[in-house]
Scaffold this motif. Structure first.
Motif: not given
Length: 304
Positions: A220-223, A277-279, A302-304, A238-241
């Motif tokens: 999705d191009g996110r970090f 198609g799920r992240l 992960l949620p989109r 912990r996972l941050r985005r």
């Protein structure tokens, strides 16, 4: 972060209560929490090989069936993942390569403390090392390293707390950041390699006692940033985005924060899209080559 003995791990646990006083000093209100990541399952990987263990980074491809995993003793392993109804049911190691220096010698000891992994579209493997702090390129896993230029900032990073993470974006730019070395503003510095030079495009805010251990750019191009905290009751993760913009990262969200002992010492992160198609986020634990720990592969939707 490499720990070579049970004694060292015990000392780390003993110090956990006072871990990163500086991190607390620069903490700030927590980011907004996005819809929670959904736990999908864990798989304990066991293998009797002298190189097995200490995994600090991984990358999944081909719908989650091929895994490249890196140990912190300079070993790069290619594997095939078996799945049953989407869950990991087995892992088969296909090839293990002892990484070499630019001179051709096999890396060992302090110079071989490999931590971060990024794979470019042409198949090149980029690896970050904590000692000495550097990023190198391998066109072939069995080949010699090509060391990227080392900025002065890398030379000042503390041993065993430096370039823990490595990620690559859709343009082929590399991003790395230290495990515990804040800038003068109390922020986590991020360096970017654009193929010609290093720059400092942005910093990230620390929060609480969590420390960065790996990062990835999702489809999705996110970090995405995986962080770890060590407590008397075990490891927390912990996972941050962040959304990435021309001005830098925005919209920080916390996708996952586990309690002590929920998982082992998660250090590696790969974000990918499954066949539905799920992240997904797949993470691997560093067992520090200790019998009281385990090599665990953990997956979350992960949620989109």
């Amino acid at each position: 972060m490499r720990r070579r003995s049970a004694l060292k791990l015990t000392l780390a646990l003993a110090a956990a209560a006072g871990l990163t006083a500086a991190a607390f000093a620069v903490s700030r209100p927590a980011a907004a929490v996005a819809p929670k990541a959904q736990y999908l399952g864990s798989y304990t990987w066991k293998l009797k090989q002298p190189w097995f263990g200490g995994f600090s980074a991984l990358k999944l491809s081909e719908g989650g069936t091929v895994m490249t995993v890196l140990s912190d003793r300079a070993t790069l392993v290619t594997t095939r993942i078996q799945r049953s109804h989407g869950a990991i049911s087995g892992v088969t190691a296909q090839r293990a390569h002892g990484l070499r220096a630019s001179t051709g010698k096999v890396l060992r000891g302090f110079a071989g403390d490999s931590e971060g992994l990024a794979v470019s579209p042409d198949g090149s493997r980029y690896i970050s090392f904590e000692g000495p702090a550097r990023v190198v390129r391998y066109r072939r896993p069995e080949g010699r390293a090509k060391v990227l230029p080392r900025p002065k900032a890398f030379r000042k990073l503390p041993p065993n707390k430096s370039l823990e993470t490595l990620a690559i974006d859709s343009r082929g730019h590399l991003y790395t950041l230290p495990e515990q070395a804040y800038d003068q503003n109390g922020q986590i510095p991020v360096w970017r390699w654009n193929g010609r030079r290093w720059s400092r495009p942005f910093s990230l805010p620390p929060s609480g006692s969590f420390l960065p251990v790996d990062a990835d750019f999702g489809p999705d191009g996110r970090f995405y940033l995986l962080e770890r905290d060590l407590t008397f009751l075990g490891f927390r993760s912990r996972l941050r985005r962040w959304d990435m913009t021309a001005a830098g990262p925005v919209n920080e969200t916390v996708l996952l924060q586990t309690g002590p002992g929920t998982h082992d010492n998660l250090e590696g992160l790969s974000v990918w899209t499954d066949d539905t198609g799920r992240l997904r986020a797949t993470m691997v634990s560093d067992d520090n080559f200790l019998p009281l720990q385990r090599t665990e592969l953990v997956e979350y939707a992960l949620p989109r």
